[in-house]
Design a protein around this motif. Structure first.
Motif, PDB file in Angstrom:
ATOM      1  N   MET A   1      -6.336 -13.979  -8.491  1.00  0.00           N
ATOM      2  CA  MET A   1      -5.858 -12.692  -8.989  1.00  0.00           C
ATOM      3  C   MET A   1      -5.622 -11.704  -7.856  1.00  0.00           C
ATOM      4  O   MET A   1      -4.635 -10.961  -7.861  1.00  0.00           O
ATOM      5  CB  MET A   1      -6.859 -12.112 -10.002  1.00  0.00           C
ATOM      6  N   ARG A   2      -6.491 -11.702  -6.875  1.00  0.00           N
ATOM      7  CA  ARG A   2      -6.343 -10.739  -5.787  1.00  0.00           C
ATOM      8  C   ARG A   2      -5.188 -11.102  -4.858  1.00  0.00           C
ATOM      9  O   ARG A   2      -4.552 -10.205  -4.293  1.00  0.00           O
ATOM     10  CB  ARG A   2      -7.650 -10.629  -5.005  1.00  0.00           C
ATOM     11  N   LEU A   3      -4.915 -12.374  -4.700  1.00  0.00           N
ATOM     12  CA  LEU A   3      -3.783 -12.763  -3.862  1.00  0.00           C
ATOM     13  C   LEU A   3      -2.447 -12.405  -4.503  1.00  0.00           C
ATOM     14  O   LEU A   3      -1.427 -12.319  -3.813  1.00  0.00           O
ATOM     15  CB  LEU A   3      -3.841 -14.273  -3.577  1.00  0.00           C
ATOM     16  N   LYS A   4      -2.438 -12.186  -5.810  1.00  0.00           N
ATOM     17  CA  LYS A   4      -1.205 -11.823  -6.513  1.00  0.00           C
ATOM     18  C   LYS A   4      -0.951 -10.317  -6.499  1.00  0.00           C
ATOM     19  O   LYS A   4       0.087  -9.858  -6.980  1.00  0.00           O
ATOM     20  CB  LYS A   4      -1.277 -12.302  -7.975  1.00  0.00           C
ATOM     21  N   LEU A   5      -1.891  -9.535  -5.972  1.00  0.00           N
ATOM     22  CA  LEU A   5      -1.757  -8.080  -5.990  1.00  0.00           C
ATOM     23  C   LEU A   5      -0.803  -7.595  -4.907  1.00  0.00           C
ATOM     24  O   LEU A   5      -0.651  -8.216  -3.858  1.00  0.00           O
ATOM     25  CB  LEU A   5      -3.120  -7.422  -5.773  1.00  0.00           C
ATOM     26  N   GLU A   6      -0.162  -6.453  -5.172  1.00  0.00           N
ATOM     27  CA  GLU A   6       0.588  -5.736  -4.157  1.00  0.00           C
ATOM     28  C   GLU A   6      -0.307  -4.674  -3.536  1.00  0.00           C
ATOM     29  O   GLU A   6      -1.271  -4.221  -4.153  1.00  0.00           O
ATOM     30  CB  GLU A   6       1.834  -5.081  -4.765  1.00  0.00           C
ATOM     31  N   GLU A   7       0.044  -4.260  -2.311  1.00  0.00           N
ATOM     32  CA  GLU A   7      -0.744  -3.238  -1.633  1.00  0.00           C
ATOM     33  C   GLU A   7      -0.668  -1.922  -2.390  1.00  0.00           C
ATOM     34  O   GLU A   7       0.296  -1.644  -3.089  1.00  0.00           O
ATOM     35  CB  GLU A   7      -0.235  -3.065  -0.198  1.00  0.00           C
ATOM     36  N   SER A   8      -1.711  -1.102  -2.268  1.00  0.00           N
ATOM     37  CA  SER A   8      -1.762   0.160  -3.013  1.00  0.00           C
ATOM     38  C   SER A   8      -0.668   1.110  -2.545  1.00  0.00           C
ATOM     39  O   SER A   8      -0.319   1.136  -1.364  1.00  0.00           O
ATOM     40  CB  SER A   8      -3.134   0.820  -2.856  1.00  0.00           C
ATOM     41  N   PRO A   9      -0.103   1.927  -3.459  1.00  0.00           N
ATOM     42  CA  PRO A   9       0.953   2.867  -3.081  1.00  0.00           C
ATOM     43  C   PRO A   9       0.515   3.857  -2.003  1.00  0.00           C
ATOM     44  O   PRO A   9       1.295   4.194  -1.118  1.00  0.00           O
ATOM     45  CB  PRO A   9       1.261   3.591  -4.396  1.00  0.00           C
ATOM     46  N   ALA A  10      -0.712   4.334  -2.081  1.00  0.00           N
ATOM     47  CA  ALA A  10      -1.172   5.322  -1.097  1.00  0.00           C
ATOM     48  C   ALA A  10      -1.216   4.734   0.304  1.00  0.00           C
ATOM     49  O   ALA A  10      -0.910   5.421   1.286  1.00  0.00           O
ATOM     50  CB  ALA A  10      -2.550   5.852  -1.489  1.00  0.00           C
ATOM     51  N   PHE A  11      -1.586   3.461   0.408  1.00  0.00           N
ATOM     52  CA  PHE A  11      -1.612   2.835   1.732  1.00  0.00           C
ATOM     53  C   PHE A  11      -0.196   2.637   2.254  1.00  0.00           C
ATOM     54  O   PHE A  11       0.074   2.799   3.443  1.00  0.00           O
ATOM     55  CB  PHE A  11      -2.343   1.490   1.669  1.00  0.00           C
ATOM     56  N   GLN A  12       0.722   2.287   1.376  1.00  0.00           N
ATOM     57  CA  GLN A  12       2.113   2.057   1.783  1.00  0.00           C
ATOM     58  C   GLN A  12       2.800   3.347   2.209  1.00  0.00           C
ATOM     59  O   GLN A  12       3.685   3.338   3.050  1.00  0.00           O
ATOM     60  CB  GLN A  12       2.894   1.415   0.629  1.00  0.00           C
ATOM     61  N   GLN A  13       2.422   4.449   1.604  1.00  0.00           N
ATOM     62  CA  GLN A  13       3.103   5.716   1.871  1.00  0.00           C
ATOM     63  C   GLN A  13       2.090   6.780   2.279  1.00  0.00           C
ATOM     64  O   GLN A  13       1.701   7.628   1.473  1.00  0.00           O
ATOM     65  CB  GLN A  13       3.867   6.179   0.633  1.00  0.00           C
ATOM     66  N   GLN A  14       1.637   6.717   3.508  1.00  0.00           N
ATOM     67  CA  GLN A  14       0.767   7.761   4.014  1.00  0.00           C
ATOM     68  C   GLN A  14       1.651   8.946   4.396  1.00  0.00           C
ATOM     69  O   GLN A  14       2.590   8.809   5.182  1.00  0.00           O
ATOM     70  CB  GLN A  14      -0.029   7.256   5.219  1.00  0.00           C
ATOM     71  N   LEU A  15       1.341  10.108   3.834  1.00  0.00           N
ATOM     72  CA  LEU A  15       2.279  11.229   3.902  1.00  0.00           C
ATOM     73  C   LEU A  15       2.335  11.891   5.278  1.00  0.00           C
ATOM     74  O   LEU A  15       3.393  12.287   5.738  1.00  0.00           O
ATOM     75  CB  LEU A  15       1.888  12.283   2.853  1.00  0.00           C
ATOM     76  N   ASP A  16       1.224  12.073   5.926  1.00  0.00           N
ATOM     77  CA  ASP A  16       1.191  12.861   7.152  1.00  0.00           C
ATOM     78  C   ASP A  16       1.315  11.971   8.382  1.00  0.00           C
ATOM     79  O   ASP A  16       0.684  10.927   8.488  1.00  0.00           O
ATOM     80  CB  ASP A  16      -0.112  13.655   7.249  1.00  0.00           C
ATOM     81  N   GLU A  17       2.118  12.391   9.333  1.00  0.00           N
ATOM     82  CA  GLU A  17       2.248  11.643  10.580  1.00  0.00           C
ATOM     83  C   GLU A  17       0.906  11.563  11.301  1.00  0.00           C
ATOM     84  O   GLU A  17       0.597  10.565  11.943  1.00  0.00           O
ATOM     85  CB  GLU A  17       3.281  12.324  11.493  1.00  0.00           C
TER      86      GLU A  17
END
Length: 508
Positions: free
Chosen positions: A247-263
């Motif tokens: 089940m965990r291998l089928k997961l996508e990465e969390s949105p917050a990790f993919q899109q960190q807002l601040d440089e």
């Protein structure tokens, strides 16, 4: 765009929405809008697809379920494990040795957090959670294969200790990562409810493990249980781990990790693990202490009820193992029924009121609860356990939403790994060992209640410094919503808030 016939009504409706917002939501959104210098646009608000959300919550909860399945099994088999691996000691020494081996796993939990936390912030939550699942399954399965002391001598308790330390090391990255993952996937308005499913998995796992041991104790003679029956629950961890890993291998990465807002946060994510840990301690020590205080409150109560109470009844109150097991199992089922409702309640009234009221109630009700548990008959002990279980549900339900919200995205996994695991190692996992030792030392069987009261005092003091995070976007993450309609509503609301913030600051 000028107001059409329905424009004034629409504007008035937006203002009413803003007026009814919780204060902490209005303030946080206004702060972000002032920093952005414009209202939110569609690309600024993340929509979480329901299928992805269900999969993320389910896979994370299953990992917790498996971890606590093992915990329930070990707690209920503490006396048996003492006889298998420490046969030459007295019954009291066997029990303390069994709990000491149990507590040893918590000594390495901070180390697991220090290793897996920075990896989770740099490589991603999903990859690290898959690795912790594998290690957890291997450690639990191995316990079921270790020969007894009578077969291989001193090597038996040594191997038990190693297996427990493997479990502890993996768990050091499990809960912090799972809470981070679920919190980052959850829409802001429902984070308390959705994150509470993580601890729902915790108590389902404990209930399943304890129920299995209870059934085995009822069906098998003591001699067979001591000879080989105790191994069965641990061996079940192998298939459970394979399912969880899939089940965990089928997961996508969390949105917050993919899109960190601040440089700034992106640069933090690329630094070395040592640099990240120094940053956490230097820049985030206040939320780190708040995290540790809440974890202490939750986990002292948790391990008192789940880890110590079964043995307290059999060894201190001289009750049969079956009646003790059933009594605590009733408490676990009660928590499972309550926990998601309390999680939803924390979304509506806030996390701070839930923690604060429950901590105050712990100070008042700990001694009466243990007095009820000590009484003869059926209903007084059940009532005592239900009171403690209700308080435990109040601490557990908001935790997975509250703790990750204390830290920004780029250091969230590592900070959780440090704060959570140090507090659990120092105060949670040692609770059965310390409490049993204090009872033996003082002869006072109300010592557990006094220990809970102390945890309640520390928790109540911590709540004073806890920032309210209900319905607020995570620190360093985009606002999260569950539908396009909710996205449009938030964008409209942000326009009203931005105009209001501009008037307040004197901007044109």
């Amino acid at each position: 765009m000028p107001d059409g016939p329905s424009g004034p009504h629409r504007t008035e409706g937006r203002r009413e929405t803003v007026a009814t917002m919780p204060r902490q939501v209005r303030e946080e959104l206004s702060r972000r809008l002032r920093r952005r210098k414009e209202a939110f646009r569609a690309e600024d608000v993340q929509i979480v697809e329901p299928p992805l959300l269900r999969r993320a919550v389910g896979a994370s909860a299953l990992g917790n379920c498996m971890e606590w399945f093992d915990f329930g099994v070990y707690s209920y088999l503490a006396a048996t494990i003492g006889k298998v691996f420490f046969p030459g000691a007295s019954p009291a020494a066997q029990l303390i040795s069994s709990f000491a081996t149990f507590a040893a796993a918590f000594v390495v939990r901070p180390l697991g957090g220090l290793v897996f936390g920075p990896l989770g912030d740099r490589l991603g939550r999903q990859k690290v959670l898959a690795a912790t699942m594998i290690m957890m399954a291997v450690g639990t399965f191995a316990i079921g294969l270790i020969p007894s002391y009578s077969t291989i001598g001193i090597a038996a308790p040594v191997l038990l200790l190693i297996a427990r330390m493997v479990q502890g090391f993996s768990t050091g990255g499990e809960y912090g990562g799972a809470t981070t993952f679920v919190a980052e996937y959850s829409p802001d308005r429902r984070r308390g409810f959705l994150s509470s499913w993580l601890d729902f998995g915790t108590f389902v796992g404990y209930a399943l493990g304890s129920a299995l041991v209870t059934v085995l104790n009822l069906l098998m003679p003591d001699t067979e249980m001591l000879a080989w029956g105790w191994r069965i629950p641990f061996l079940i961890a192998g298939p459970l781990g394979a399912i969880g890993l899939y089940m965990r291998l089928k997961l996508e990465e969390s949105p917050a990790f993919q899109q960190q807002l601040d440089e700034h946060e992106k640069s933090l994510a690329q630094q070395s693990a040592g640099g990240e840990l120094r940053t956490i301690v230097r820049e985030h020590w206040r939320p780190l202490l708040v995290c540790m205080g809440l974890v202490l409150l939750y986990n002292v109560t948790n391990y008192m009820v789940t880890g110590f109470l079964p043995t307290y009844q059999t060894e201190t109150l001289n009750r049969s193992s079956s009646s003790a097991d059933v009594l605590v199992l009733v408490g676990m089922v009660w928590i499972v029924l309550l926990i998601t409702f309390i999680g939803r309640l924390s979304d509506r009234i806030g996390r701070r009121p839930v923690y604060g009221v429950a901590a105050a109630a712990m100070i008042v009700l700990a001694v009466p609860s243990f007095l009820l548990i000590k009484m003869q008959g059926t209903w007084p002990p059940i009532l005592g356990v239900l009171v403690l279980s209700t308080l435990l549900a109040c601490f557990a339900a908001p935790s997975a939403a509250t703790l990750p919200a204390l830290f920004p995205t780029a250091v969230r996994y590592a900070a959780m790994g440090i704060g959570f695991n140090i507090a659990v190692a120092a105060f949670g996992g040692t609770t059965p060992l310390v409490t049993q030792a204090l009872i033996s030392l003082t002869g006072n069987d109300l010592t557990p209640a006094f220990y809970l009261m102390l945890a309640g005092v520390i928790g109540l003091a911590t709540v004073k410094f806890l920032p309210e995070s209900a319905q607020v976007p995570l620190n360093g993450s985009q606002p999260m919503v569950g539908s396009r309609e909710e996205q449009r509503e938030l964008i409209s609301t942000s326009e009203v808030l931005y105009r209001s913030a501009g008037r307040t600051s004197g901007a044109p």
